[in-house]
Design a protein around this motif. Structure first.
Motif, mmCIF file in Angstrom:
data_model
loop_
_atom_site.group_PDB
_atom_site.id
_atom_site.type_symbol
_atom_site.label_atom_id
_atom_site.label_comp_id
_atom_site.label_asym_id
_atom_site.label_seq_id
_atom_site.Cartn_x
_atom_site.Cartn_y
_atom_site.Cartn_z
ATOM 1 N N MET A 27 0.672 -1.145 -0.024
ATOM 2 C CA MET A 27 0.183 -0.065 -0.020
ATOM 3 C C MET A 27 0.789 1.149 0.141
ATOM 4 O O MET A 27 0.614 2.440 -0.622
ATOM 5 C CB MET A 27 -0.929 -0.121 1.316
ATOM 6 C CG MET A 27 -1.831 1.089 1.169
ATOM 7 S SD MET A 27 -2.612 1.714 2.880
ATOM 8 C CE MET A 27 -1.194 1.744 3.857
ATOM 9 N N LEU A 28 1.816 1.307 0.867
ATOM 10 C CA LEU A 28 2.882 2.445 1.100
ATOM 11 C C LEU A 28 3.590 2.812 -0.464
ATOM 12 O O LEU A 28 3.506 3.717 -0.794
ATOM 13 C CB LEU A 28 3.555 2.333 1.962
ATOM 14 C CG LEU A 28 3.149 2.417 3.279
ATOM 15 C CD1 LEU A 28 4.139 2.184 4.290
ATOM 16 C CD2 LEU A 28 2.619 3.641 3.662
ATOM 17 N N VAL A 29 3.832 1.521 -1.020
ATOM 18 C CA VAL A 29 4.707 1.760 -2.562
ATOM 19 C C VAL A 29 3.647 2.343 -3.363
ATOM 20 O O VAL A 29 3.860 3.290 -4.298
ATOM 21 C CB VAL A 29 5.218 0.330 -2.769
ATOM 22 C CG1 VAL A 29 5.575 0.414 -4.304
ATOM 23 C CG2 VAL A 29 6.261 -0.103 -1.990
ATOM 24 N N LEU A 30 2.437 1.693 -3.565
ATOM 25 C CA LEU A 30 1.347 2.290 -4.432
ATOM 26 C C LEU A 30 0.985 3.792 -4.068
ATOM 27 O O LEU A 30 0.911 4.500 -5.109
ATOM 28 C CB LEU A 30 0.193 1.456 -4.341
ATOM 29 C CG LEU A 30 0.219 0.062 -4.970
ATOM 30 C CD1 LEU A 30 -1.016 -0.811 -4.612
ATOM 31 C CD2 LEU A 30 0.595 0.107 -6.335
ATOM 32 N N PHE A 34 1.552 6.749 -6.816
ATOM 33 C CA PHE A 34 0.386 7.732 -7.265
ATOM 34 C C PHE A 34 0.876 9.096 -7.061
ATOM 35 O O PHE A 34 0.538 10.282 -7.613
ATOM 36 C CB PHE A 34 -0.941 7.167 -6.529
ATOM 37 C CG PHE A 34 -1.618 6.063 -7.002
ATOM 38 C CD1 PHE A 34 -1.470 5.794 -8.403
ATOM 39 C CD2 PHE A 34 -1.992 5.049 -6.348
ATOM 40 C CE1 PHE A 34 -2.215 4.876 -9.031
ATOM 41 C CE2 PHE A 34 -2.434 3.927 -7.052
ATOM 42 C CZ PHE A 34 -2.626 3.743 -8.199
ATOM 43 N N MET A 35 1.532 9.234 -5.845
ATOM 44 C CA MET A 35 1.809 10.645 -5.454
ATOM 45 C C MET A 35 2.861 11.344 -6.448
ATOM 46 O O MET A 35 3.015 12.456 -6.797
ATOM 47 C CB MET A 35 2.312 10.802 -4.079
ATOM 48 C CG MET A 35 1.464 10.601 -3.068
ATOM 49 S SD MET A 35 2.157 10.434 -1.329
ATOM 50 C CE MET A 35 2.972 11.968 -1.075
ATOM 51 N N VAL A 36 3.906 10.593 -7.145
ATOM 52 C CA VAL A 36 4.737 10.904 -8.100
ATOM 53 C C VAL A 36 4.227 10.977 -9.308
ATOM 54 O O VAL A 36 4.277 12.148 -10.089
ATOM 55 C CB VAL A 36 5.923 9.907 -7.899
ATOM 56 C CG1 VAL A 36 6.778 10.291 -9.175
ATOM 57 C CG2 VAL A 36 6.799 10.034 -6.817
ATOM 58 N N PRO A 39 1.015 14.568 -10.442
ATOM 59 C CA PRO A 39 1.264 15.718 -11.078
ATOM 60 C C PRO A 39 1.480 15.867 -12.697
ATOM 61 O O PRO A 39 1.231 16.822 -13.412
ATOM 62 C CB PRO A 39 2.331 16.200 -10.349
ATOM 63 C CG PRO A 39 2.340 15.460 -9.207
ATOM 64 C CD PRO A 39 1.683 14.283 -9.275
ATOM 65 N N MET A 40 1.872 14.580 -13.187
ATOM 66 C CA MET A 40 2.403 14.285 -14.623
ATOM 67 C C MET A 40 1.116 14.054 -15.239
ATOM 68 O O MET A 40 1.254 14.323 -16.569
ATOM 69 C CB MET A 40 3.347 13.093 -14.630
ATOM 70 C CG MET A 40 4.772 13.246 -13.863
ATOM 71 S SD MET A 40 5.859 11.876 -14.057
ATOM 72 C CE MET A 40 6.555 12.012 -12.570
ATOM 73 N N LEU A 41 0.071 13.878 -14.608
ATOM 74 C CA LEU A 41 -1.109 13.231 -15.431
ATOM 75 C C LEU A 41 -1.971 14.646 -15.974
ATOM 76 O O LEU A 41 -2.852 14.598 -16.892
ATOM 77 C CB LEU A 41 -2.113 12.331 -14.500
ATOM 78 C CG LEU A 41 -1.534 11.237 -14.510
ATOM 79 C CD1 LEU A 41 -2.459 10.216 -13.328
ATOM 80 C CD2 LEU A 41 -1.306 10.321 -15.711
ATOM 81 N N THR A 42 -1.691 15.645 -15.300
ATOM 82 C CA THR A 42 -2.460 16.981 -15.653
ATOM 83 C C THR A 42 -1.914 17.308 -16.764
ATOM 84 O O THR A 42 -0.608 18.079 -16.260
ATOM 85 C CB THR A 42 -2.708 17.790 -14.352
ATOM 86 O OG1 THR A 42 -1.593 18.166 -13.722
ATOM 87 C CG2 THR A 42 -3.671 17.152 -13.266
#
Length: 148
Positions: A27-30, A34-36, A39-42
């Motif tokens: 869970m922490l790795v996921l 997602f946090m990294v 910002p690249m998806l927007t």
């Protein structure tokens, strides 16, 4: 032989606890991934939208919106879903919208005009969209900020 002081056989009880440490690690790795990547998806065009107190429209969930943006320099961009475009001319926008509308019977066309772009530029865009076959065109705005 049982009576000679030997301990009775000890049986192991089945363990009813689940080891959750590996699940927490995953869970922490996921979460970090997602946090990294979030910002690249927007992506899109930097546009300062005019502020208004209009009520939001209810968008149909089944219809993918087509957003045509006009930046402060008067350049046009067509965004379909997550796919953006390079700056294009008004004629290229019309061709693109004709192609999109020919593939889909119902597409929502939204115009996102920069606050500082000339009003005539947005009106010309809306006229071209209507000429391309767009039956309903919406305008995107932002809610006013309380900077008082």
């Amino acid at each position: 032989m049982k009576g000679m002081g030997m301990m009775p056989e000890q049986r192991r009880k089945p363990m009813s606890e689940i080891n959750v440490v590996p699940y927490i690690d995953v869970m922490l790795v996921l979460l970090i991934i997602f946090m990294v990547t979030a910002p690249m998806l927007t992506q899109g065009v930097k546009v300062d939208l005019p502020e208004t107190t209009a009520d939001p429209i209810q968008a149909d969930k089944d219809v993918e919106s087509v957003i045509v943006s006009v930046d402060a320099n008067g350049a046009y961009y067509v965004e379909v879903g997550d796919k953006g475009s390079d700056p294009m001319s008004l004629a290229e926008v019309r061709e693109q919208i004709v192609k999109i509308l020919s593939q889909r019977s119902s597409s929502e066309i939204l115009v996102r005009g920069d606050e500082y772009v000339d009003y005539g530029t947005v009106v010309r865009l809306m006229a071209e969209l209507q000429g391309a076959g767009a039956s309903s065109i919406g305008l995107i705005t932002e809610s006013p900020r309380d900077d008082k």
